[in-house]
Motif scaffolding. Structure first.
Motif, PDB file in Angstrom:
ATOM      1  N   ALA A 173      -5.806 -10.869 -13.611  1.00 22.56           N
ATOM      2  CA  ALA A 173      -5.308  -9.537 -13.239  1.00 22.56           C
ATOM      3  C   ALA A 173      -3.930  -9.285 -13.836  1.00 22.56           C
ATOM      4  CB  ALA A 173      -5.262  -9.406 -11.723  1.00 22.56           C
ATOM      5  N   GLU A 174      -3.063 -10.275 -13.770  1.00 20.85           N
ATOM      6  CA  GLU A 174      -1.725 -10.084 -14.318  1.00 20.85           C
ATOM      7  C   GLU A 174      -1.752  -9.986 -15.840  1.00 20.85           C
ATOM      8  OE1 GLU A 174       0.576 -13.237 -12.610  1.00 20.85           O
ATOM      9  OE2 GLU A 174       0.657 -12.236 -10.654  1.00 20.85           O
ATOM     10  N   THR A 175      -2.635 -10.731 -16.502  1.00 23.06           N
ATOM     11  CA  THR A 175      -2.778 -10.621 -17.952  1.00 23.06           C
ATOM     12  C   THR A 175      -3.335  -9.245 -18.320  1.00 23.06           C
ATOM     13  OG1 THR A 175      -3.147 -13.002 -18.121  1.00 23.06           O
ATOM     14  CG2 THR A 175      -3.809 -11.660 -19.998  1.00 23.06           C
ATOM     15  N   GLY A 176      -4.299  -8.769 -17.561  1.00 20.53           N
ATOM     16  CA  GLY A 176      -4.834  -7.427 -17.807  1.00 20.53           C
ATOM     17  C   GLY A 176      -3.788  -6.354 -17.609  1.00 20.53           C
ATOM     18  N   GLN A 202      -0.827   0.591  -8.494  1.00 18.54           N
ATOM     19  CA  GLN A 202      -0.974  -0.719  -9.120  1.00 18.54           C
ATOM     20  C   GLN A 202      -1.920  -1.592  -8.297  1.00 18.54           C
ATOM     21  OE1 GLN A 202       2.946  -2.153  -8.879  1.00 18.54           O
ATOM     22  NE2 GLN A 202       3.788  -0.756 -10.387  1.00 18.54           N
ATOM     23  N   LEU A 203      -3.074  -1.077  -7.987  1.00 19.70           N
ATOM     24  CA  LEU A 203      -3.999  -1.759  -7.088  1.00 19.70           C
ATOM     25  C   LEU A 203      -4.392  -3.136  -7.602  1.00 19.70           C
ATOM     26  CD1 LEU A 203      -5.577  -1.533  -4.485  1.00 19.70           C
ATOM     27  CD2 LEU A 203      -7.441  -0.528  -5.783  1.00 19.70           C
ATOM     28  N   LEU A 204      -4.644  -3.278  -8.890  1.00 16.54           N
ATOM     29  CA  LEU A 204      -5.045  -4.567  -9.451  1.00 16.54           C
ATOM     30  C   LEU A 204      -3.951  -5.605  -9.256  1.00 16.54           C
ATOM     31  CD1 LEU A 204      -7.237  -6.095 -11.022  1.00 16.54           C
ATOM     32  CD2 LEU A 204      -6.050  -5.430 -13.119  1.00 16.54           C
ATOM     33  N   TYR A 205      -2.725  -5.241  -9.576  1.00 25.08           N
ATOM     34  CA  TYR A 205      -1.615  -6.183  -9.408  1.00 25.08           C
ATOM     35  C   TYR A 205      -1.398  -6.504  -7.933  1.00 25.08           C
ATOM     36  CZ  TYR A 205       3.050  -8.097  -9.091  1.00 25.08           C
ATOM     37  OH  TYR A 205       4.114  -8.905  -8.789  1.00 25.08           O
ATOM     38  N   SER A 247      -3.531  -6.437  -5.489  1.00 24.25           N
ATOM     39  CA  SER A 247      -4.594  -7.303  -4.963  1.00 24.25           C
ATOM     40  C   SER A 247      -4.444  -8.730  -5.467  1.00 24.25           C
ATOM     41  CB  SER A 247      -5.973  -6.749  -5.336  1.00 24.25           C
ATOM     42  OG  SER A 247      -6.178  -6.848  -6.736  1.00 24.25           O
ATOM     43  N   SER A 248      -3.919  -8.893  -6.663  1.00 20.39           N
ATOM     44  CA  SER A 248      -3.740 -10.249  -7.186  1.00 20.39           C
ATOM     45  C   SER A 248      -2.620 -10.986  -6.462  1.00 20.39           C
ATOM     46  CB  SER A 248      -3.461 -10.210  -8.687  1.00 20.39           C
ATOM     47  OG  SER A 248      -2.161  -9.731  -8.944  1.00 20.39           O
ATOM     48  N   ARG A 249      -1.661 -10.250  -5.921  1.00 22.63           N
ATOM     49  CA  ARG A 249      -0.565 -10.889  -5.182  1.00 22.63           C
ATOM     50  C   ARG A 249      -1.055 -11.561  -3.909  1.00 22.63           C
ATOM     51  NH1 ARG A 249       3.546  -6.721  -3.563  1.00 22.63           N
ATOM     52  NH2 ARG A 249       4.308  -8.489  -2.381  1.00 22.63           N
ATOM     53  N   PHE A 250      -2.128 -11.042  -3.326  1.00 26.64           N
ATOM     54  CA  PHE A 250      -2.567 -11.537  -2.025  1.00 26.64           C
ATOM     55  C   PHE A 250      -3.833 -12.389  -2.080  1.00 26.64           C
ATOM     56  CE2 PHE A 250      -0.367  -7.459  -1.219  1.00 26.64           C
ATOM     57  CZ  PHE A 250       0.752  -7.995  -0.610  1.00 26.64           C
ATOM     58  N   ALA A 251      -4.355 -12.656  -3.251  1.00 25.68           N
ATOM     59  CA  ALA A 251      -5.628 -13.386  -3.355  1.00 25.68           C
ATOM     60  C   ALA A 251      -5.526 -14.788  -2.751  1.00 25.68           C
ATOM     61  CB  ALA A 251      -6.075 -13.451  -4.811  1.00 25.68           C
ATOM     62  N   THR A 252      -4.529 -15.547  -3.148  1.00 24.58           N
ATOM     63  CA  THR A 252      -4.384 -16.906  -2.628  1.00 24.58           C
ATOM     64  C   THR A 252      -4.009 -16.894  -1.153  1.00 24.58           C
ATOM     65  OG1 THR A 252      -3.753 -17.694  -4.815  1.00 24.58           O
ATOM     66  CG2 THR A 252      -3.203 -19.110  -2.973  1.00 24.58           C
ATOM     67  N   THR A 253      -3.205 -15.935  -0.746  1.00 24.46           N
ATOM     68  CA  THR A 253      -2.810 -15.844   0.659  1.00 24.46           C
ATOM     69  C   THR A 253      -4.011 -15.573   1.556  1.00 24.46           C
ATOM     70  OG1 THR A 253      -0.673 -14.989  -0.058  1.00 24.46           O
ATOM     71  CG2 THR A 253      -1.252 -14.690   2.253  1.00 24.46           C
ATOM     72  N   ILE A 254      -4.925 -14.729   1.107  1.00 23.66           N
ATOM     73  CA  ILE A 254      -6.126 -14.440   1.890  1.00 23.66           C
ATOM     74  C   ILE A 254      -6.992 -15.694   2.011  1.00 23.66           C
ATOM     75  CG2 ILE A 254      -8.244 -13.063   1.950  1.00 23.66           C
ATOM     76  CD1 ILE A 254      -5.690 -11.472   2.584  1.00 23.66           C
ATOM     77  N   VAL A 255      -7.092 -16.463   0.925  1.00 23.10           N
ATOM     78  CA  VAL A 255      -7.853 -17.717   0.977  1.00 23.10           C
ATOM     79  C   VAL A 255      -7.196 -18.687   1.956  1.00 23.10           C
ATOM     80  CG1 VAL A 255      -8.547 -19.747  -0.370  1.00 23.10           C
ATOM     81  CG2 VAL A 255      -8.847 -17.475  -1.324  1.00 23.10           C
ATOM     82  N   ALA A 261       0.831  -1.212   0.000  1.00 24.68           N
ATOM     83  CA  ALA A 261       0.000   0.000   0.000  1.00 24.68           C
ATOM     84  C   ALA A 261       0.857   1.250   0.000  1.00 24.68           C
ATOM     85  CB  ALA A 261      -0.930  -0.003   1.206  1.00 24.68           C
ATOM     86  N   VAL A 262       1.978   1.210   0.709  1.00 24.40           N
ATOM     87  CA  VAL A 262       2.853   2.369   0.778  1.00 24.40           C
ATOM     88  C   VAL A 262       3.631   2.546  -0.521  1.00 24.40           C
ATOM     89  CG1 VAL A 262       4.931   3.272   1.922  1.00 24.40           C
ATOM     90  CG2 VAL A 262       3.062   2.334   3.274  1.00 24.40           C
ATOM     91  N   THR A 263       4.101   1.450  -1.095  1.00 26.05           N
ATOM     92  CA  THR A 263       4.992   1.561  -2.254  1.00 26.05           C
ATOM     93  C   THR A 263       4.293   1.476  -3.601  1.00 26.05           C
ATOM     94  OG1 THR A 263       5.429  -0.814  -2.236  1.00 26.05           O
ATOM     95  CG2 THR A 263       6.930   0.599  -0.991  1.00 26.05           C
ATOM     96  N   GLY A 264       3.144   0.841  -3.670  1.00 24.98           N
ATOM     97  CA  GLY A 264       2.564   0.622  -4.993  1.00 24.98           C
ATOM     98  C   GLY A 264       1.090   0.879  -5.071  1.00 24.98           C
ATOM     99  N   GLY A 265       0.626   1.973  -4.555  1.00 28.67           N
ATOM    100  CA  GLY A 265      -0.798   2.258  -4.555  1.00 28.67           C
ATOM    101  C   GLY A 265      -1.406   2.384  -5.932  1.00 28.67           C
TER     102      GLY A 265
END
Length: 162
Positions: free
Chosen positions: A104-107, A41-44, A46-54, A35-39
């Protein structure tokens, strides 16, 4: 429940709680750093943490399952339902989160290219990192729920005869 089985479940519960706390702390740190470094690039991000949240949610469900098994015994209908739900959640949740990450990464890649990519959905499906291990684990938990259900029904029959 014999004390040895309760002790095993106690140590298992402690292990799951420690893993849950560590994963939650690392995830919170990574989300804060992102959030501090890459605000922008919200889509990217959020995609980094999708599996971790699950996985965090699955560990929380596992902790609740162990707590119920310690309280009610391992062969109880509530434990069977929780075990089956955990298996379905793990399999379906990681499938959806990994597909979301790929899309998300393809987009994001498509937005960086000057011209439009040909067939972005095909590219997303080719690059999809299918979560085989989580799928097998989820299906395995559903199968174990069926096995435990048989044990629970045998226990009920035994208690009915005595």
């Amino acid at each position: 429940m014999p004390s040895q089985e309760a002790s095993h479940l106690r140590w298992t519960a402690i292990t799951v709680r420690v893993l849950l706390a560590l994963l939650a702390a690392v995830t919170a740190y990574e989300i804060g750093r992102a959030a501090v470094t890459g605000g922008a690039q919200l889509l990217y991000q959020s995609s980094r943490f999708a599996t971790t949240i699950v996985l965090l949610a699955a560990l929380l469900l596992l902790e609740r399952l162990i707590r119920a098994a310690r309280r009610e015994g391992g062969f109880d209908e509530a434990v069977v339902r929780r075990l089956r739900f955990l298996g379905v959640f793990l399999a379906a949740g990681t499938l959806v989160s990994s597909l979301y990450t790929t899309i998300a990464e393809t987009g994001l890649a498509q937005s960086m290219v000057a011209g439009a990519l040909r067939r972005p959905w095909e590219l997303a499906l080719v690059n999809w990192a299918f979560p085989w291990a989580y799928l097998v684990a989820g299906v395995g938990l559903v199968v174990m729920a069926k096995v435990v259900r048989v044990g629970a029904s045998m226990r009920e029959e035994l208690e009915g005869t005595v």
